[in-house]
Design an enzyme around this catalytic site. Structure first.
Site, short mmCIF file in Angstrom:
data_model
loop_
_atom_site.label_atom_id
_atom_site.label_comp_id
_atom_site.label_asym_id
_atom_site.label_seq_id
_atom_site.Cartn_x
_atom_site.Cartn_y
_atom_site.Cartn_z
N CYS A 8 0.86 -1.19 0.00
CA CYS A 8 0.00 0.00 0.00
C CYS A 8 0.90 1.23 0.00
O CYS A 8 2.11 1.11 -0.15
CB CYS A 8 -0.99 0.00 1.17
SG CYS A 8 -0.27 0.26 2.80
N ARG A 14 -3.26 -0.58 5.53
CA ARG A 14 -3.87 -1.67 4.76
C ARG A 14 -2.93 -2.84 4.47
O ARG A 14 -3.31 -4.00 4.67
CB ARG A 14 -4.46 -1.14 3.46
CG ARG A 14 -5.61 -0.17 3.69
CD ARG A 14 -6.12 0.44 2.42
NE ARG A 14 -5.09 1.28 1.81
CZ ARG A 14 -5.16 1.80 0.61
NH1 ARG A 14 -6.21 1.57 -0.16
NH2 ARG A 14 -4.19 2.56 0.15
N ASP A 123 -9.59 2.81 2.39
CA ASP A 123 -8.41 3.38 3.03
C ASP A 123 -8.81 4.09 4.32
O ASP A 123 -9.35 5.19 4.30
CB ASP A 123 -7.72 4.37 2.08
CG ASP A 123 -6.36 4.80 2.60
OD1 ASP A 123 -6.07 4.60 3.81
OD2 ASP A 123 -5.58 5.33 1.80
#
Length: 150
Positions: A8, A14, A123
């Protein structure tokens, strides 16, 4: 041995969540020795920082430890070292391909491509919605493991 690197932007939300969820799923399936799993960032912004506290808490709520993990950046020379690079969103995929100078072996994939609802992993850095990110990551990693087990 199947080597998976989750990627990420910063490697504090994440991708480390996916790393530790996948490690947990693999362990529960009794497949520990068949996988190497890690995570990295496309940016340099968070290098050396620990996993974002709300992500650590979310993992802990599900009995998953992420102790000792700190953010690191993906390197161009790692392309040969990993079987799969799993990105969380379109920007991650573009950045990986840019960093690698392409994807000739088709190793770069989106996590949610392993689900019935391809798209981008939520996100939480921007939304604050860690529950949605957890669901996306759990579903994506479950689908990825199923795909690799077939």
């Amino acid at each position: 041995m199947i080597k998976i690197l989750f990627v990420c932007h910063g490697n504090i939300c994440r991708s480390p969540m996916a790393e530790f969820v996948m490690k947990n799923l693999v362990a529960k399936a009794g497949l520990d020795g068949q996988f190497t799993i890690a995570s990295a960032a496309t940016s340099t912004e968070e290098i050396g920082n620990p996993i974002y506290p709300p992500v650590r808490r979310m993992l802990a709520q599900h009995g998953i430890s992420c102790a000792g993990k700190t953010a690191r950046q993906l390197r161009r020379d790692e392309y040969a070292d990993w079987d799969l690079f799993i990105g969380m969103d379109a920007a991650n995929l573009r950045n990986m391909e840019r960093m690698f100078g392409g994807d000739p072996a088709h190793k770069v994939h989106a996590l949610l491509d392993y689900t019935a609802r391809p798209g981008e992993v939520a996100d939480p850095w921007y939304t604050g919605d860690f529950e949605s990110t957890w669901r996306d990551v759990q579903e994506g990693c479950t689908g990825l493991l199923r795909s690799l087990s077939e």
